[in-house]
Design a protein around this motif. Structure first.
Motif, PDB file in Angstrom:
ATOM      1  N   PHE A 137      -3.405   4.132  -9.395  1.00 40.45           N
ATOM      2  CA  PHE A 137      -3.486   5.120  -8.317  1.00 40.45           C
ATOM      3  C   PHE A 137      -4.405   6.265  -8.725  1.00 40.45           C
ATOM      4  O   PHE A 137      -4.547   6.572  -9.919  1.00 40.45           O
ATOM      5  N   LYS A 138      -4.998   6.885  -7.720  1.00 36.26           N
ATOM      6  CA  LYS A 138      -5.886   8.012  -8.002  1.00 36.26           C
ATOM      7  C   LYS A 138      -5.858   8.983  -6.827  1.00 36.26           C
ATOM      8  O   LYS A 138      -5.831   8.573  -5.668  1.00 36.26           O
TER       9      LYS A 138
ATOM     10  N   MET B  31      -2.465  10.534  -3.520  1.00 40.36           N
ATOM     11  CA  MET B  31      -2.729   9.497  -4.520  1.00 40.36           C
ATOM     12  C   MET B  31      -2.615   8.145  -3.855  1.00 40.36           C
ATOM     13  O   MET B  31      -1.575   7.790  -3.308  1.00 40.36           O
ATOM     14  N   ILE B  32      -3.721   7.387  -3.906  1.00 40.18           N
ATOM     15  CA  ILE B  32      -3.747   6.089  -3.231  1.00 40.18           C
ATOM     16  C   ILE B  32      -4.131   5.002  -4.232  1.00 40.18           C
ATOM     17  O   ILE B  32      -4.674   5.305  -5.290  1.00 40.18           O
ATOM     18  N   PRO B  33      -3.866   3.728  -3.893  1.00 45.84           N
ATOM     19  CA  PRO B  33      -4.220   2.639  -4.809  1.00 45.84           C
ATOM     20  C   PRO B  33      -5.690   2.668  -5.175  1.00 45.84           C
ATOM     21  O   PRO B  33      -6.554   2.906  -4.315  1.00 45.84           O
ATOM     22  N   ASN B  34      -5.983   2.473  -6.458  1.00 47.34           N
ATOM     23  CA  ASN B  34      -7.366   2.485  -6.924  1.00 47.34           C
ATOM     24  C   ASN B  34      -7.493   1.492  -8.076  1.00 47.34           C
ATOM     25  O   ASN B  34      -6.808   1.625  -9.094  1.00 47.34           O
TER      26      ASN B  34
ATOM     27  N   THR C  87       1.401   5.536  -1.163  1.00 49.11           N
ATOM     28  CA  THR C  87       0.769   6.796  -1.572  1.00 49.11           C
ATOM     29  C   THR C  87       1.798   7.603  -2.353  1.00 49.11           C
ATOM     30  O   THR C  87       3.010   7.429  -2.175  1.00 49.11           O
ATOM     31  N   TYR C  88       1.298   8.453  -3.232  1.00 50.06           N
ATOM     32  CA  TYR C  88       2.174   9.366  -3.965  1.00 50.06           C
ATOM     33  C   TYR C  88       1.652  10.792  -3.839  1.00 50.06           C
ATOM     34  O   TYR C  88       0.451  10.999  -3.595  1.00 50.06           O
TER      35      TYR C  88
ATOM     36  N   GLU D 267      -4.869  10.628 -12.089  1.00 53.69           N
ATOM     37  CA  GLU D 267      -4.330   9.260 -12.011  1.00 53.69           C
ATOM     38  C   GLU D 267      -2.846   9.185 -12.373  1.00 53.69           C
ATOM     39  O   GLU D 267      -2.247   8.122 -12.280  1.00 53.69           O
TER      40      GLU D 267
ATOM     41  N   TRP E  27       0.875  -1.185   0.000  1.00 54.16           N
ATOM     42  CA  TRP E  27       0.000   0.000   0.000  1.00 54.16           C
ATOM     43  C   TRP E  27       0.902   1.220   0.000  1.00 54.16           C
ATOM     44  O   TRP E  27       1.674   1.431   0.918  1.00 54.16           O
TER      45      TRP E  27
ATOM     46  N   ILE F 240       4.942   7.181  -9.733  1.00 51.33           N
ATOM     47  CA  ILE F 240       4.351   5.845  -9.562  1.00 51.33           C
ATOM     48  C   ILE F 240       5.327   4.784 -10.077  1.00 51.33           C
ATOM     49  O   ILE F 240       5.813   4.861 -11.205  1.00 51.33           O
TER      50      ILE F 240
END
Ligand SMILES: [Zn+2]
Ligand SMILES: [Zn+2]
Length: 301
Positions: A251-252, A241-244, A229-230, A259, A227, A264
């Protein structure tokens, strides 16, 4: 000034303080608090609108007096505000309908709203419908029909806080920022500022997604959960920006929906190691992502 009027603004601010306190608890994860935030906020709205009417005419907050104005409006087919002004010009004694009554019944939130809405020049009808929708939510709670979408509750409270901040300013009712307790001032300012409020909500979403990813994972396996974040390059906020799973990059951003980010990480199609995609090179007709190591021909050959 009638005694009722003196209490009304103090009670309104007390309710707002309570609502903000519960709101803050709700935002930090306590689901139950949302219900109380909503109930207190409804009380605040009712009192502040009544207070406003009392500044127009101190007796207008009593149902019996209000009905005289409403009847005139209906009979003459004119807006409430005009009916009031006509009665005022005719030097109608607004105290007369309640003379001799010890504890006259006061108007409802709907009545106060109706009056304000008749003032089309100054009163925003979108604000009125937000007030009604919160009131409907309160009724649903009271009849146990309320399925709480906590985020929705927080967003509505934010919009209404901004609405009342503006309303009290335009109608010179009271400077909310000056009268609420110091403890709640930060929460109020966040809610009053649309950007700050959206940012807070975006951070809550990141936190919830993070907790959901690690829920039920034993400590020794936590390292296996991928998991990440960016920072979002679109809204320039870190770690939004988290996993989606629906995102093309995986990521989104929880605030703007972006995105893409050069940060990433993707796997090198040759050696399999992970690198930020901005550092990858593509080879004509063969690979989309090759890492700097695999492109470092000078040191290898
Ligand atoms: Zn963003
Ligand atoms: Zn490589």
């Amino acid at each position: 000034m009638h005694k009722y009027e003196l209490d009304i603004i103090g009670n309104a601010i007390d309710s707002l303080d309570e609502a903000l306190d519960k709101y803050a608890q709700g935002q930090s994860g306590c689901t139950r608090s949302h219900k109380f935030a909503l109930l207190h906020f409804c009380h605040f709205m009712e009192l502040i609108l009544k207070h406003y009417l009392s500044t127009v005419e101190e007796n207008l907050i009593y149902s019996k007096v209000f009905r005289v104005v409403a009847k005139r409006a209906k009979d003459d087919g004119i807006p409430l505000i005009e009916a009031f002004e006509i009665l005022e010009n005719e030097e109608f004694d607004f105290e007369s309908p309640i003379k001799g009554h010890q504890n006259p019944h006061t108007i409802t939130l709907d009545m106060a709203l109706e009056y304000l809405e008749s003032d089309k020049e100054y009163f925003d009808s979108e604000f009125a419908s937000e007030i009604r929708s919160l009131k409907d939510l309160r009724n649903d709670i009271e009849h146990h029909k309320f399925e709480m979408n906590t985020k929705e509750v927080r967003l509505v409270l934010g919009r209404l806080t901004r609405g009342f901040d503006e309303f009290t300013d335009i109608f010179s009712v009271v400077g909310l920022q000056n009268v609420i307790s110091k403890k709640q001032l930060g929460v109020f300012q966040t809610l009053a500022d649309e950007y700050e409020h959206e940012l807070e909500e975006a951070k809550v979403e990141v936190r919830e997604a993070h907790n959901a990813a690690f829920r039920g994972v034993r400590p020794k396996h936590q390292y296996d959960v991928h998991w990440a974040t960016y920072d979002c390059p679109e809204c320039n906020v870190s770690d939004l920006m988290i996993p989606n799973i629906d995102s093309s990059t995986g990521f989104k951003c929880t605030m703007c929906g972006n995105e893409d980010s050069e940060d990433i990480e993707v796997d090198c199609e040759i050696c399999g190691s992970s690198w930020a995609n901005g550092e990858m090179s593509s080879w004509v007709d063969t690979y989309s992502y090759t890492c700097p190591d695999c492109n470092d021909f000078d040191s290898k050959y």
